[in-house]
Design a protein around this motif. Sequence first.
Motif, PDB file in Angstrom:
ATOM      1  N   TRP A  91       0.895  -1.249   0.076  1.00  0.00           N
ATOM      2  CA  TRP A  91       0.102   0.097   0.033  1.00  0.00           C
ATOM      3  C   TRP A  91       0.752   1.288   0.069  1.00  0.00           C
ATOM      4  CZ3 TRP A  91      -4.689   0.444  -1.445  1.00  0.00           C
ATOM      5  CH2 TRP A  91      -5.720  -0.935  -1.426  1.00  0.00           C
ATOM      6  N   HIS A  92       1.995   1.115   0.303  1.00  0.00           N
ATOM      7  CA  HIS A  92       2.920   2.453   0.353  1.00  0.00           C
ATOM      8  C   HIS A  92       3.202   2.779  -1.113  1.00  0.00           C
ATOM      9  CE1 HIS A  92       6.883   0.822  -0.805  1.00  0.00           C
ATOM     10  NE2 HIS A  92       7.423   2.043  -0.743  1.00  0.00           N
ATOM     11  N   THR A  93       2.926   2.362  -2.041  1.00  0.00           N
ATOM     12  CA  THR A  93       2.940   2.567  -3.376  1.00  0.00           C
ATOM     13  C   THR A  93       1.882   3.222  -4.057  1.00  0.00           C
ATOM     14  OG1 THR A  93       2.139   0.470  -4.265  1.00  0.00           O
ATOM     15  CG2 THR A  93       4.553   0.606  -3.781  1.00  0.00           C
ATOM     16  N   ARG A  94       0.740   3.193  -3.063  1.00  0.00           N
ATOM     17  CA  ARG A  94      -0.489   3.718  -3.624  1.00  0.00           C
ATOM     18  C   ARG A  94      -1.426   4.600  -2.551  1.00  0.00           C
ATOM     19  NH1 ARG A  94      -3.703  -1.032  -5.822  1.00  0.00           N
ATOM     20  NH2 ARG A  94      -5.453   0.539  -6.635  1.00  0.00           N
ATOM     21  N   ASN A  95      -1.304   4.136  -1.329  1.00  0.00           N
ATOM     22  CA  ASN A  95      -2.053   4.901  -0.137  1.00  0.00           C
ATOM     23  C   ASN A  95      -1.054   5.120   1.021  1.00  0.00           C
ATOM     24  OD1 ASN A  95      -3.622   5.684   1.828  1.00  0.00           O
ATOM     25  ND2 ASN A  95      -5.489   5.070   0.628  1.00  0.00           N
ATOM     26  N   TYR A 149      -0.446  -3.552 -10.794  1.00  0.00           N
ATOM     27  CA  TYR A 149      -0.369  -3.717  -9.153  1.00  0.00           C
ATOM     28  C   TYR A 149      -0.815  -2.248  -8.707  1.00  0.00           C
ATOM     29  CZ  TYR A 149       1.802  -8.164 -10.098  1.00  0.00           C
ATOM     30  OH  TYR A 149       1.937  -9.374 -10.673  1.00  0.00           O
ATOM     31  N   GLY A 150      -0.869  -1.203  -9.336  1.00  0.00           N
ATOM     32  CA  GLY A 150      -1.257   0.138  -8.583  1.00  0.00           C
ATOM     33  C   GLY A 150       0.020   0.694  -8.072  1.00  0.00           C
ATOM     34  N   PHE A 151       1.345   0.443  -8.834  1.00  0.00           N
ATOM     35  CA  PHE A 151       2.480   1.304  -8.134  1.00  0.00           C
ATOM     36  C   PHE A 151       2.437   2.735  -8.675  1.00  0.00           C
ATOM     37  CE2 PHE A 151       4.815  -2.879  -8.875  1.00  0.00           C
ATOM     38  CZ  PHE A 151       4.206  -3.505  -7.481  1.00  0.00           C
ATOM     39  N   TYR A 152       1.645   3.618  -8.055  1.00  0.00           N
ATOM     40  CA  TYR A 152       1.558   4.963  -8.394  1.00  0.00           C
ATOM     41  C   TYR A 152       2.761   5.662  -8.508  1.00  0.00           C
ATOM     42  CZ  TYR A 152      -3.401   4.131  -7.413  1.00  0.00           C
ATOM     43  OH  TYR A 152      -4.749   3.793  -7.075  1.00  0.00           O
ATOM     44  N   ASN A 161      -1.058  12.076 -16.766  1.00  0.00           N
ATOM     45  CA  ASN A 161      -1.095  10.899 -16.209  1.00  0.00           C
ATOM     46  C   ASN A 161      -0.210  10.954 -14.945  1.00  0.00           C
ATOM     47  OD1 ASN A 161      -3.125   9.228 -17.334  1.00  0.00           O
ATOM     48  ND2 ASN A 161      -1.533   8.737 -19.257  1.00  0.00           N
ATOM     49  N   ALA A 162       0.864  11.553 -15.301  1.00  0.00           N
ATOM     50  CA  ALA A 162       1.899  11.696 -14.121  1.00  0.00           C
ATOM     51  C   ALA A 162       1.221  12.512 -12.986  1.00  0.00           C
ATOM     52  CB  ALA A 162       3.168  12.266 -14.803  1.00  0.00           C
ATOM     53  N   LEU A 163       0.801  13.599 -13.565  1.00  0.00           N
ATOM     54  CA  LEU A 163       0.253  14.472 -12.409  1.00  0.00           C
ATOM     55  C   LEU A 163      -0.913  13.518 -11.583  1.00  0.00           C
ATOM     56  CD1 LEU A 163       0.478  17.235 -11.035  1.00  0.00           C
ATOM     57  CD2 LEU A 163      -1.148  17.979 -12.400  1.00  0.00           C
ATOM     58  N   LYS A 164      -1.745  12.939 -12.285  1.00  0.00           N
ATOM     59  CA  LYS A 164      -2.842  12.205 -11.701  1.00  0.00           C
ATOM     60  C   LYS A 164      -2.352  11.013 -10.666  1.00  0.00           C
ATOM     61  CE  LYS A 164      -4.493   8.582 -13.762  1.00  0.00           C
ATOM     62  NZ  LYS A 164      -5.131   7.714 -14.903  1.00  0.00           N
ATOM     63  N   TYR A 165      -1.068  10.301 -11.082  1.00  0.00           N
ATOM     64  CA  TYR A 165      -0.796   9.172 -10.130  1.00  0.00           C
ATOM     65  C   TYR A 165       0.056   9.869  -8.971  1.00  0.00           C
ATOM     66  CZ  TYR A 165      -2.281   5.616 -13.197  1.00  0.00           C
ATOM     67  OH  TYR A 165      -2.868   4.742 -13.916  1.00  0.00           O
ATOM     68  N   ALA A 166       0.548  11.105  -9.018  1.00  0.00           N
ATOM     69  CA  ALA A 166       1.267  11.860  -7.962  1.00  0.00           C
ATOM     70  C   ALA A 166       0.235  12.359  -7.158  1.00  0.00           C
ATOM     71  CB  ALA A 166       2.063  13.173  -8.609  1.00  0.00           C
ATOM     72  N   ASP A 222      -0.733  11.354  -3.205  1.00  0.00           N
ATOM     73  CA  ASP A 222      -0.577  12.432  -2.303  1.00  0.00           C
ATOM     74  C   ASP A 222       0.981  12.751  -2.049  1.00  0.00           C
ATOM     75  OD1 ASP A 222      -1.302  14.545  -0.782  1.00  0.00           O
ATOM     76  OD2 ASP A 222      -1.851  13.415   1.117  1.00  0.00           O
ATOM     77  N   ASN A 223       1.981  12.579  -3.038  1.00  0.00           N
ATOM     78  CA  ASN A 223       3.092  12.646  -2.791  1.00  0.00           C
ATOM     79  C   ASN A 223       3.622  13.944  -3.415  1.00  0.00           C
ATOM     80  OD1 ASN A 223       6.188  12.145  -3.889  1.00  0.00           O
ATOM     81  ND2 ASN A 223       5.817  10.772  -2.208  1.00  0.00           N
ATOM     82  N   ASN A 224       4.314  15.206  -2.602  1.00  0.00           N
ATOM     83  CA  ASN A 224       4.653  16.271  -2.998  1.00  0.00           C
ATOM     84  C   ASN A 224       5.980  16.218  -3.996  1.00  0.00           C
ATOM     85  OD1 ASN A 224       2.641  17.465  -1.712  1.00  0.00           O
ATOM     86  ND2 ASN A 224       4.072  17.944   0.051  1.00  0.00           N
TER      87      ASN A 224
END
Length: 653
Positions: free
Chosen positions: A77-81, A256-259, A288-293, A297-299
């Motif tokens: 989950w640390h890759t997506r939430n 796998y949702g690796f945001y 897409n880059a901005l969407k996944y960032a 919620d990663n500055n």
Amino acid sequence: MEKKIFYSVFLFSFFILNCTPLFAQITELYDGKSYKKIFVETDNFGASYLDILEESFPLAKPDSVKFSILNDLAYYWHTRNLTKAMEFTKTGLALTKTSNDTLWEGRFQITEAAILLRKEKLDQAEKVLESAKCKVMEKDLAHLNTQLGYVYERRGKLGKAADYALEALRLGEKLNDNRAIAMAYSDLSNLFWKQSKFETGLEYGLKSLLLYEERRINDLDYDFTLFVVGSNYLSLGRHEEALNYLRHSIAIGERYGFYNNLSDAYMVMLDTYAYLNEFEKAEEAGSNALKYAELLDNNFLTMRSWLSIGNVKNLQGKYTSAIDCLEKSITIATDDFGDAFFLSQAYEALGKAHAGNHQYKEAYTALAKYDAYKAAVFTAEADNRTSLLRTEFDVAGKEVKIRSQEALISKQRTTQNLIIVIAGLLLLLLLISYKAIQNKLKANKMLEKQNKEKEFLLKEIHHRVKNNLEIVSSLLSLQAARIDDVYMLSTIQESQHRVQSMGMIHQKLYIGKNLAAVEMKSYFEQLGEYIIDAFAANEQVHLKVEMQNLELDVDLAIPIGLIVNELFTNSLKYAFPKGRKGKIRISLVEEKGKLKLEVMDNGIGKQLDTNTQGTGFGTQLVELLTKQLDGKMILKINQGTTVSIQFEPGKAA
């Protein structure tokens, strides 16, 4: 509370029904039987498997399985939430403290540091990692050093980051841990890329991918390495190759949702399309880059996404839009952001945008900050350290190659010596075998000669026995010629037939191939013809032998021959009175492990009746021989007479 009650009822219902694989999987997870570590033992799972892990970990036994499941969930989950990942991590830390499990406490701290890194809390991450060092096992230290390397990379201290990557590499090589080695190569590839050493970065990235692909597990770090290799290809101007690796990275990331990796890959893809002047595709990649960032919620990722979008706007000559995007990027990068490398890039791009918009004062200010950040990152110390690192790797690689070649030469010498020894032993064995074969051939020839001599002697014995029996038969015939009494004449003739039946046995033995066995079908035919001829019944009685060829030992053949002689003689004497014509059938077959002899005629059905004519000696002889063979005789009188005798094949007279 209601959720727990519902869940318990749900499990109980499925236990009663016993018809769902999901329940079986959950209950097996309680004792760890079907649990597989994600991205270590398996990458073949979906969201349902993660739901199963989340639902089942409270009941998992033993604690090590429970902690492993929790750590897997936190890592995934640390890759997506990041919030959810931290919840799992805090739960794990609380449970390990309750159970006094310092090993798993240290492992959860490594995961906690990875989450803090993504939250831009670099100092806290470093503190947690330093605390975990004394708690975890040596095999965990490579991963720990990798995370420390990330801390210093984010701070722009690339030389220090390279030291931690090198330490992770040494640990991986010491423990023969290919995953740790692959991760170290991947980090070095990224560091060389940041130092603009793209050829070297590509070399280490490809080496990393080879090791990852040997594992056949598509995990987060393999996905990240694909992105790094794509970045190096792009910087070398090899755009199509860059796109291939980036597409592969994106496919795994979306699976796998690796945001975080998705945002990284789309940023590099944006730059690639921009260089190819495919601006529509570049803008889509930037979105897409901005969407996944933002999903993560990663500055750090959000800042870099705006930076990449701003660079594309600069290439398009849209300087006002570029300024807006780049100022957003810099605004997100607060004072504790820490990554001077990307800040330097942001100020460089902003300076170009202001210059393109004829705002020279603002451009000068931005470029001055770019120079300051660049000087902080690309120090002579960092450059010397990475160059030295490259030299160390080259030297180490050559030493490893030399040691490998020496080991190979030593192995080849050992193999050669072993081959020589084996060849010598084989030659010796060949000589011994040759001598043994020669001795064996001599012995076989001698045995063959002895066997022929014995065979000749046996044939001679049977021949002589047959001749002697014929002499006895002839004497009986001469004696019969001098007797006028009909009763005595019949008795002598019957004895003559018995002697003749035994003589036929010995005749077959000395003229046949087998000196110990008699073929019974031809024997019965020869015996029957002899008796019919003796009784001058050739026109009256027809003999039929209904059986397959069957060989019997001589000790068994003689009593059977005597029995058949008596039964056949009785049939001729009593079954066909007054010239009556008829048939006699003889058979000897093997049924269910036993021999069955049967003599049948279609006469009047009076033979072997003790109240009829004759002395009864023939009947007594048949009964005596049957008993001697441990057999059982059955008499049937119905439109003729049938005598059946069953006995064991091994019984002999």
